[in-house]
Design an enzyme around this catalytic site. Structure first.
Site, PDB file in Angstrom:
ATOM      1  N   TRP A 156    -125.920  30.271 -21.287  1.00 24.39           N
ATOM      2  CA  TRP A 156    -127.152  29.462 -21.030  1.00 24.39           C
ATOM      3  C   TRP A 156    -128.271  30.033 -19.965  1.00 24.39           C
ATOM      4  O   TRP A 156    -127.319  30.106 -18.491  1.00 24.39           O
ATOM      5  CB  TRP A 156    -126.805  27.358 -20.625  1.00 24.39           C
ATOM      6  CG  TRP A 156    -127.921  26.473 -21.039  1.00 24.39           C
ATOM      7  CD1 TRP A 156    -128.817  26.167 -21.645  1.00 24.39           C
ATOM      8  CD2 TRP A 156    -129.032  26.487 -19.819  1.00 24.39           C
ATOM      9  NE1 TRP A 156    -129.667  25.372 -21.324  1.00 24.39           N
ATOM     10  CE2 TRP A 156    -129.331  25.599 -20.135  1.00 24.39           C
ATOM     11  CE3 TRP A 156    -128.481  26.546 -18.427  1.00 24.39           C
ATOM     12  CZ2 TRP A 156    -130.807  24.708 -19.235  1.00 24.39           C
ATOM     13  CZ3 TRP A 156    -129.592  26.706 -17.534  1.00 24.39           C
ATOM     14  CH2 TRP A 156    -130.729  25.501 -18.167  1.00 24.39           C
TER      15      TRP A 156
ATOM     16  N   GLU B 222    -132.012   4.955 -24.850  1.00 28.99           N
ATOM     17  CA  GLU B 222    -131.061   5.810 -25.240  1.00 28.99           C
ATOM     18  C   GLU B 222    -131.095   6.469 -26.766  1.00 28.99           C
ATOM     19  O   GLU B 222    -131.229   7.467 -27.087  1.00 28.99           O
ATOM     20  CB  GLU B 222    -129.448   5.167 -24.843  1.00 28.99           C
ATOM     21  CG  GLU B 222    -128.931   6.112 -25.943  1.00 28.99           C
ATOM     22  CD  GLU B 222    -127.769   7.114 -25.531  1.00 28.99           C
ATOM     23  OE1 GLU B 222    -127.961   7.884 -24.062  1.00 28.99           O
ATOM     24  OE2 GLU B 222    -127.637   8.051 -26.190  1.00 28.99           O
TER      25      GLU B 222
ATOM     26  N   ARG C  21    -121.764  24.695 -24.328  1.00 23.39           N
ATOM     27  CA  ARG C  21    -121.623  24.943 -23.181  1.00 23.39           C
ATOM     28  C   ARG C  21    -123.262  26.007 -22.647  1.00 23.39           C
ATOM     29  O   ARG C  21    -123.791  25.855 -21.928  1.00 23.39           O
ATOM     30  CB  ARG C  21    -121.172  25.269 -22.109  1.00 23.39           C
ATOM     31  CG  ARG C  21    -119.424  24.676 -22.625  1.00 23.39           C
ATOM     32  CD  ARG C  21    -118.234  25.923 -21.354  1.00 23.39           C
ATOM     33  NE  ARG C  21    -119.144  25.633 -20.501  1.00 23.39           N
ATOM     34  CZ  ARG C  21    -118.551  24.417 -19.138  1.00 23.39           C
ATOM     35  NH1 ARG C  21    -118.335  23.180 -19.836  1.00 23.39           N
ATOM     36  NH2 ARG C  21    -118.839  24.749 -18.211  1.00 23.39           N
TER      37      ARG C  21
ATOM     38  N   CYS D 109    -123.046  27.372 -19.984  1.00 27.57           N
ATOM     39  CA  CYS D 109    -122.358  29.121 -20.125  1.00 27.57           C
ATOM     40  C   CYS D 109    -120.453  29.005 -20.681  1.00 27.57           C
ATOM     41  O   CYS D 109    -119.924  28.347 -20.098  1.00 27.57           O
ATOM     42  CB  CYS D 109    -122.407  30.326 -19.544  1.00 27.57           C
ATOM     43  SG  CYS D 109    -124.116  30.926 -18.678  1.00 27.57           S
TER      44      CYS D 109
ATOM     45  N   HIS E 210    -148.397  -3.760 -21.102  1.00 28.36           N
ATOM     46  CA  HIS E 210    -148.893  -2.995 -19.512  1.00 28.36           C
ATOM     47  C   HIS E 210    -149.620  -1.598 -19.812  1.00 28.36           C
ATOM     48  O   HIS E 210    -149.418  -0.530 -19.241  1.00 28.36           O
ATOM     49  CB  HIS E 210    -148.038  -3.264 -18.498  1.00 28.36           C
ATOM     50  CG  HIS E 210    -148.049  -4.673 -18.597  1.00 28.36           C
ATOM     51  ND1 HIS E 210    -148.796  -5.229 -17.578  1.00 28.36           N
ATOM     52  CD2 HIS E 210    -146.877  -5.107 -18.305  1.00 28.36           C
ATOM     53  CE1 HIS E 210    -148.307  -6.257 -17.438  1.00 28.36           C
ATOM     54  NE2 HIS E 210    -146.898  -6.875 -18.182  1.00 28.36           N
TER      55      HIS E 210
ATOM     56  N   LYS F 240    -131.686  10.453 -27.672  1.00 27.78           N
ATOM     57  CA  LYS F 240    -131.476  10.746 -28.985  1.00 27.78           C
ATOM     58  C   LYS F 240    -132.593  11.858 -29.817  1.00 27.78           C
ATOM     59  O   LYS F 240    -132.286  12.568 -30.578  1.00 27.78           O
ATOM     60  CB  LYS F 240    -130.840   9.989 -29.962  1.00 27.78           C
ATOM     61  CG  LYS F 240    -129.145   9.491 -29.594  1.00 27.78           C
ATOM     62  CD  LYS F 240    -127.997  10.602 -29.359  1.00 27.78           C
ATOM     63  CE  LYS F 240    -128.075  11.014 -27.784  1.00 27.78           C
ATOM     64  NZ  LYS F 240    -127.303  10.759 -26.517  1.00 27.78           N
TER      65      LYS F 240
END
Ligand code: M6R
Length: 616
Positions: free
Chosen positions: A76, A489, A27, A2, A512, A493
């Site tokens: 949010w 990473e 935010r 927020c 595996h 993304k």
């Protein structure tokens, strides 16, 4: 999460609040709202599910935007779905108090129950509406002014907050307070600004006060600011800081998205990260926070790294680098797991907390836990003056400048740069890194920005590959050694901005389990620079090839062996194994970016996410 904005002064508040909310949308962006006050119409509220542009559109339908005092919010959602009613600002039952809130009131349920017994009615599902009514109840009962009522109410509250409260009965004042969520106050000529960070007021004033946890401010027109401790009412001397941010840094500068701008900023911000700290010719690498605490680092039996998301990936790269250069055992922990699993923390541990925003609640809690157990805590943050940078014993800023795209890019490479410099310094001091290696790495790090710039030339190639794979439902990323965290990473993304399911794996681990996923429809992105475990990774590529997987390989310029096996290659400049994540990550950022753009996704504000995660 927020974003909050407030204004009190001689200008029209509405455009300032709206522009500020747009800057804070990173935010949270599921709903937005604004409250304005003018003597004629009193309190006016406009709020809506959706983004700030939706709020603007709604306001055009008859909302009168005049008034020199206003507060606004971009949300949010935590308590209650994103809808018009749950959007902020919230009014108290009398309609006299208005509040905006970033954070969570954990004990809202018993407080709400008590207020209902006293006749209060609730319209939303939010914890914030409970807080504003609690303030009203205190104010009525004690017959006191807003500031005092806010203080008493906050002392009954458990949780986190950055709030701004307005009282129609005293319309020349805003009351702001913070605990666990950031809050900056801009001090102008006859005007004040309140915001979650300084970006909403950067063009009006460069004087800012960052409230500390547990502080509140009475902000009154034409009167000096009063800051006090919420707990014991003691007055605090306001410390006015000069802002380092400028307007250009928080605008897109001709790029379609902040994310692309930030990807392209990497050569220059990596330089900013090491400027004044690294001098290859003189064989110097130093950072004040490390130098002042060198003994602590050198005596550390162990380094524990705590972080979340991309910062956690930077921590994984650092694990390889610290162990290699300084021979100190390293453990890398998700901050959210660390804090809840009763970890063993020793007094001779050094805990490194990594955070772009410096506000991540899980990382903050992990820091507090480590401190309680006597560890020395060092912060690696981007946002200057952020909560984490203040909570840690010492630290080093990454100096990446504001990162606005929700997907971290330049934060990652600058974090790795800082961590590499620390490892080099320790390796040199401990003698675990030979003189020759030390100097070679310094020289290589100094020219890394040029190589990052060269890696950015893969832009068109990334676009071409993105076009071929934009509709893939899944994607696998493989890397070994230093480039295993880069695989993680790369996958993160892609997931977060294009909503394609992606997994990152150590290449050798593929056999595996994940190898079962490979068929002619599975794109596999393999990070295969010439250094490191090149031959091993070539074998892994062979294994994918024999199962008809579609291979996209990131290779060192001039590579021929992988080129023969791969469906697509992306060539990057050569560097040492340890520094390669700074280069290999670049085409993966570009690839995710273009796939997301081609899929029509909102690159800078992906669904369900927020830039700074200040809730647990
Ligand atoms: O601000 P922080 O570095 O503490 O944030 C941690 C994560 O929330 C963040 O890295 C997140 O994973 C990003 N969206 C990744 O792109």
């Amino acid at each position: 999460m927020c974003g909050i904005v407030g204004y009190i002064g001689h200008r029209e508040a509405y455009p300032i609040v709206i522009k500020g909310l747009k800057r804070l949308e990173y935010r949270g962006y599921d709903s937005a709202g604004v409250m304005l006050y003018d003597a004629e119409s009193g309190i006016k509220i406009c709020k809506t599910k959706g983004k700030v542009v939706d709020l603007e559109a709604k306001a055009k339908n008859g909302f009168t935007t005049n008034g020199n005092i206003g507060i606004g919010h971009t949300r949010w959602a935590t308590h209650g779905v994103p809808n018009d009613v749950n959007s902020h600002p919230h009014l108290s039952n009398s309609g006299e108090l208005a509040i905006i809130h970033n954070g969570i009131i954990e004990n809202y349920a018993p407080l709400k129950e008590e207020l209902i017994k006293r006749g209060y009615v609730f319209h939303s599902d939010t914890d914030t509406e409970v807080l504003v009514n609690l303030i009203e109840e205190v104010q009525k009962k004690e017959n006191i002014k807003l500031g005092k009522a806010v203080q008493i109410a906050l002392n009954q509250v458990v949780g986190a907050y950055a709030i701004a409260v307005f009282d129609k009965k005293n319309p020349n004042e805003l009351v702001a307070a913070r605990l666990g969520s950031p809050l900056a106050i801009g001090v102008g000529e006859g005007e004040y600004f309140i915001a979650s960070d300084a970006s909403p007021f950067i063009e009006y004033t460069s004087n800012a006060i960052y409230l500390e946890d547990g502080e509140m401010a009475n902000i009154r027109l034409h009167k000096p600011l009063k800051i006090r401790k919420i707990k014991d009412d003691s007055l605090v001397d306001p410390y006015i800081q000069e802002l380092q941010m400028n307007l250009e840094q928080i605008e897109k500068g001709g790029y379609d998205h902040f994310m692309l701008k930030e990807i392209y900023e990497q050569p220059s911000v990596i330089k900013d990260t090491y400027r004044g700290r690294l001098n290859a010719n003189k064989g110097i690498v130093q950072m004040a926070g490390v130098e002042d605490n060198l003994e602590k680092f050198l005596n550390a039996k162990r380094i524990v790294i705590v972080a979340c998301g991309t910062s956690w990936h930077a921590g994984l790269v650092a694990e390889y680098i610290f162990e290699e250069f300084a021979r100190i055992p390293v453990e890398v922990e998700y901050a959210s797991e660390f804090r809840y699993r009763n970890p063993i923390i020793n007094k001779d541990d050094v805990v490194i907390a990594i955070s772009q925003s410096g506000e991540t609640a899980d990382t903050m809690a992990a820091i507090k836990l480590a401190k309680e157990n006597g560890a020395f805590v060092f912060g690696v943050c981007n946002v200057v003056g952020s909560s984490i940078s203040r909570e840690t014993h010492a630290g080093a800023y990454t100096h990446a400048g504001p990162e606005i795209g929700v997907a971290s890019t330049k934060a990652f490479t600058t974090q790795i740069t800082v961590l590499t410099m620390i490892a080099l310094r320790l390796g040199k001091a401990k003698g675990t890194l030979s003189n020759t290696d030390f100097h070679t790495y310094l020289q290589e790090l100094e020219i890394i920005p040029e190589k990052v710039a060269e890696a950015l030339e893969t832009n068109d190639r990334a676009k071409e590959i993105a076009a071929a794979f934009k509709d893939a439902p899944n994607c696998l990323y493989l890397g070994r050694g230093y480039n295993f965290p880069v695989a993680l990473e790369g996958a993160l993304k892609l997931k977060e901005i294009s909503y394609i399911h992606a997994e990152g794996y150590p290449a050798a681990e593929m056999k595996h389990g994940p190898i079962a996923l490979i068929d002619e429809h599975m794109p596999v992105i393999v990070i295969a620079p010439k250094q490191g475990h090149y031959d091993k990774i070539v074998s892994n590529i062979q294994e994918i090839k024999s199962r008809s997987g579609k291979i996209i390989a990131v290779v060192t310029k001039g590579d021929t062996q992988v080129r023969e096996l791969a469906d697509y290659v992306i060539e990057i400049p050569e560097t040492s194994d340890a520094l390669s994540p700074l280069i290999t990550t670049i085409p993966l950022q570009l690839l995710s970016y273009y796939i997301a753009v081609m899929r029509g996704c909102n690159v800078d504000q992906p669904r369900n996410l927020a830039k700074s995660v200040t809730v647990e």
